[in-house]
Design a protein around this motif. Structure first.
Motif, short mmCIF file in Angstrom:
data_model
loop_
_atom_site.label_atom_id
_atom_site.label_comp_id
_atom_site.label_asym_id
_atom_site.label_seq_id
_atom_site.Cartn_x
_atom_site.Cartn_y
_atom_site.Cartn_z
N VAL A 188 -19.69 2.93 33.20
CA VAL A 188 -19.01 3.27 31.94
C VAL A 188 -18.27 4.59 32.08
CG1 VAL A 188 -19.43 3.95 29.55
CG2 VAL A 188 -20.58 1.94 30.48
N ALA A 189 -18.94 5.59 32.65
CA ALA A 189 -18.32 6.92 32.79
C ALA A 189 -17.09 6.85 33.69
CB ALA A 189 -19.34 7.90 33.35
N LEU A 190 -17.20 6.11 34.79
CA LEU A 190 -16.06 5.98 35.71
C LEU A 190 -14.87 5.30 35.02
CD1 LEU A 190 -17.50 4.94 39.18
CD2 LEU A 190 -16.06 6.91 38.68
N LEU A 191 -15.15 4.22 34.32
CA LEU A 191 -14.06 3.48 33.65
C LEU A 191 -13.40 4.35 32.59
CD1 LEU A 191 -15.71 -0.04 33.30
CD2 LEU A 191 -13.66 0.50 34.61
N LEU A 192 -14.20 5.09 31.82
CA LEU A 192 -13.62 5.93 30.77
C LEU A 192 -12.83 7.09 31.38
CD1 LEU A 192 -16.53 6.01 28.18
CD2 LEU A 192 -14.22 5.12 27.81
N THR A 193 -13.21 7.51 32.58
CA THR A 193 -12.47 8.59 33.24
C THR A 193 -11.15 8.08 33.80
OG1 THR A 193 -14.59 9.55 33.87
CG2 THR A 193 -12.65 10.41 34.99
N LEU A 194 -11.17 6.86 34.34
CA LEU A 194 -9.97 6.34 35.02
C LEU A 194 -8.98 5.68 34.05
CD1 LEU A 194 -11.69 4.78 38.16
CD2 LEU A 194 -10.40 6.91 38.05
N ALA A 195 -9.48 5.11 32.97
CA ALA A 195 -8.59 4.37 32.06
C ALA A 195 -7.68 5.35 31.32
CB ALA A 195 -9.41 3.58 31.06
N PRO A 196 -6.37 5.08 31.32
CA PRO A 196 -5.45 6.04 30.66
C PRO A 196 -5.62 6.06 29.14
CG PRO A 196 -4.24 4.13 31.51
CD PRO A 196 -5.65 4.00 32.00
N ARG A 197 -5.81 4.91 28.51
CA ARG A 197 -5.96 4.86 27.05
C ARG A 197 -6.95 3.76 26.66
NH1 ARG A 197 -1.46 7.49 24.66
NH2 ARG A 197 0.18 7.89 26.18
N PRO A 198 -8.24 4.07 26.70
CA PRO A 198 -9.23 3.03 26.36
C PRO A 198 -9.03 2.45 24.95
CG PRO A 198 -10.29 4.95 27.33
CD PRO A 198 -8.87 5.34 27.09
N ALA A 199 -8.57 3.29 24.01
CA ALA A 199 -8.40 2.79 22.63
C ALA A 199 -7.40 1.63 22.60
CB ALA A 199 -7.93 3.91 21.73
N GLU A 200 -6.40 1.70 23.49
CA GLU A 200 -5.40 0.61 23.54
C GLU A 200 -6.05 -0.69 23.99
OE1 GLU A 200 -1.92 1.39 25.83
OE2 GLU A 200 -1.24 2.98 24.48
N GLY A 201 -7.10 -0.57 24.81
CA GLY A 201 -7.82 -1.77 25.26
C GLY A 201 -8.41 -2.52 24.08
N ALA A 202 -8.99 -1.76 23.14
CA ALA A 202 -9.57 -2.39 21.94
C ALA A 202 -8.47 -3.02 21.10
CB ALA A 202 -10.33 -1.35 21.13
N THR A 203 -7.33 -2.35 21.01
CA THR A 203 -6.22 -2.89 20.22
C THR A 203 -5.68 -4.17 20.85
OG1 THR A 203 -5.66 -0.60 19.72
CG2 THR A 203 -4.02 -2.26 19.15
N LEU A 204 -5.64 -4.19 22.20
CA LEU A 204 -5.13 -5.39 22.88
C LEU A 204 -6.00 -6.61 22.59
CD1 LEU A 204 -4.07 -3.94 26.34
CD2 LEU A 204 -2.59 -5.10 24.72
N ILE A 205 -7.31 -6.40 22.59
CA ILE A 205 -8.21 -7.54 22.28
C ILE A 205 -8.14 -7.84 20.79
CG2 ILE A 205 -10.61 -8.31 22.25
CD1 ILE A 205 -11.11 -6.59 24.65
N GLY A 206 -8.02 -6.81 20.00
CA GLY A 206 -8.10 -6.94 18.54
C GLY A 206 -9.43 -6.34 18.08
N ARG A 207 -9.34 -5.27 17.30
CA ARG A 207 -10.59 -4.57 16.93
C ARG A 207 -11.50 -5.46 16.09
NH1 ARG A 207 -9.98 1.73 16.90
NH2 ARG A 207 -8.46 1.89 18.57
N GLY A 208 -10.90 -6.26 15.21
CA GLY A 208 -11.70 -7.17 14.39
C GLY A 208 -12.42 -8.19 15.25
N LYS A 209 -11.67 -8.73 16.22
CA LYS A 209 -12.25 -9.75 17.11
C LYS A 209 -13.40 -9.14 17.92
CE LYS A 209 -9.35 -12.52 19.35
NZ LYS A 209 -8.42 -12.94 20.42
N LEU A 210 -13.18 -7.92 18.39
CA LEU A 210 -14.19 -7.22 19.18
C LEU A 210 -15.46 -7.02 18.36
CD1 LEU A 210 -13.98 -6.21 22.08
CD2 LEU A 210 -13.34 -3.97 21.22
N LEU A 211 -15.29 -6.61 17.11
CA LEU A 211 -16.44 -6.37 16.24
C LEU A 211 -17.21 -7.67 15.99
CD1 LEU A 211 -17.92 -4.24 14.51
CD2 LEU A 211 -16.48 -4.93 12.59
N ARG A 212 -16.44 -8.75 15.76
CA ARG A 212 -17.09 -10.05 15.52
C ARG A 212 -17.90 -10.50 16.74
NH1 ARG A 212 -12.22 -11.17 12.92
NH2 ARG A 212 -11.38 -12.29 14.68
N TRP A 213 -17.30 -10.30 17.95
CA TRP A 213 -18.00 -10.66 19.18
C TRP A 213 -19.30 -9.87 19.31
CZ3 TRP A 213 -17.80 -13.82 23.48
CH2 TRP A 213 -16.72 -14.71 23.55
#
Lengths: 323, 116
Positions: A188-213
């Protein structure tokens, strides 16, 4: 369609779906035009060439210059999905532990649950776009986790739920066990360090969809865990529910190029965490139950990959964008 | 630029062609030495299209089968011209040195009375 044409057509399975759809007919036409009359089987040279061409195209699409955007999106998504996955698997067990612990000391259940708070904080910071704060939080959690793990491994009596004589205390064992304990936090720490914009990842999936999952997965794991406990209390849970949810998520992710890259990033570390037993089965299980598990997992994966609706968006034939 | 790529671009320099047309043309240009197969050709088309050197031109239906024509783009034309010029310079340099070498050989031959 002649048998030869059918055989040539089957070779196109080595090509990406989009390429087959666009060039498949042309390629079959070219291969047939090059073939001398009377031939029933493809020329071995043609077969090798077609397979090699397909693999070249797949590799270039996967890692070529045009794939950089896909990989960046995949890294952003993986940086959000990985901490959520580990949180879900832990909450899926702890929620039920709260329920069934009964007369046991409250520390048996509340302490592990409180350990989820740093993970909530990390995910919250990442979702709010505070990438470096999330990464810092994740690395602090790695250090804390390591210290706790070493302490518990060296002296099992301080760990809730461990008997004081349950573990050997030699150094190689403690080192290896600690490494496996902290591996999820490190990932988790490595991915959060390397990912340029993790928040965009949630937006790409859809925050509502992610929460439901997440909610569905936590509830499912707890319900299945409770059922397993009450129906067969003498048998250890075999983790099939986690595997089923994982296969479902993998099937859905495999529909899109970005999703497939997310799997490429996350499955190797997951395979290490599960120590080569990804289906959650016990090591000593014989081939039949393992075969059934593999079959069930494969069916779930295929159904999720094909989509649940015969027509419309969200299927392999009509993959919907992640956005 | 690899030889098959150079030959494919050369085949398309004369005008748009379909896949099998490119294969036969490349064979002709290379004097029968290079015989492209479908896998190599379409892997090259895929790469050249993504690099913007080649583009799909038009489609025809022949015997119930799609036949797509490909054409050289402006960028492809420029790259081919650059590569052809580079090869021409190399060929000229090689020819010039071979001429000197052959002339030197003849001179030595004369000096030694035909026993070199």
């Amino acid at each position: 369609m002649s048998a030869l044409e059918d055989r040539y057509r089957r070779l196109l399975v080595f090509y990406p779906r989009e390429h087959r759809a666009r060039h498949g007919e042309e390629m079959v036409g070219v291969m047939l035009a090059r073939t001398e009359a009377g031939r029933r089987h493809p020329d071995p040279g043609d077969v090798l060439d077609v397979v090699r061409g397909g693999l070249q195209i797949r590799l270039r699409h996967a890692f070529g210059p045009g794939s950089a955007t896909y990989w960046r999106d995949a890294l952003n998504i993986a940086a959000i999905v990985a901490p959520l996955y580990f949180l879900v698997t832990e909450l899926g067990v702890w929620g039920m532990a709260l329920w069934v612990s009964g007369a046991l000391p409250v520390s048996y259940t509340l302490l592990p649950l409180s350990l989820a708070l740093p993970q909530f904080l990390t995910i919250g910071l990442a979702l709010r776009g505070m990438r470096w704060s999330a990464a810092a939080c994740a690395w602090i959690w790695v250090v804390v986790n390591t210290v706790m793990s070493v302490r518990f491994r060296m002296d099992p009596s301080v760990s809730p739920g461990q008997s004081a004589t349950s573990l050997p205390l030699d150094f190689p064992f403690v080192s290896l066990a600690t490494a496996f304990d902290v591996l999820p936090a490190v990932i988790v720490a490595l991915l959060l360090t390397l990912a340029p914009r993790p928040a965009e990842g949630a937006t790409l999936i859809g925050r509502g969809k992610l929460l439901r999952w997440v909610v569905t997965a936590v509830l499912t794991l707890n319900v299945v865990g409770a059922l397993e406990y009450f129906l067969t209390p003498e048998v250890m849970p075999d983790g099939m529910a986690v595997t089923a949810l994982l296969c479902m998520a993998c099937g859905a992710a495999s529909r899109t190029p970005t999703g497939r890259r997310v799997l490429a990033l996350l499955l190797p570390p997951l395979a290490v965490i599960y120590q080569g037993v990804p289906l959650g089965g016990p090591y000593d299980s014989d081939w039949f139950p393992l075969g059934v598990r593999v079959l069930v997992a494969a069916v779930i994966f295929v159904v999720a990959r094909q989509g649940f609706r015969p027509y419309g968006s969200g299927t392999v034939s009509y993959p919907e964008p992640l956005a | 630029m690899q030889e098959p790529t150079f030959l494919i671009l050369t085949a398309l320099a004369a005008g748009p062609q379909h896949g099998y047309g490119v294969i036969t043309d490349v064979q002709e240009i290379s004097g029968g030495r290079v015989r492209l197969r479908a896998g190599t050709l379409y892997a090259a088309f895929d790469r050249l299209e993504s690099e913007g050197l080649v583009a799909a031109d038009r489609e025809e239906i022949v015997d119930g089968r799609v036949r797509r024509y490909y054409r050289l783009t402006e960028e492809g034309s420029t790259r081919l011209a650059t590569e052809a010029e580079r090869l021409r310079r190399h060929a000229e340099a090689a020819s010039a040195r071979l001429r000197v070498r052959l002339a030197g050989g003849a001179f030595l031959l004369r000096l030694t009375g035909g026993e070199a």
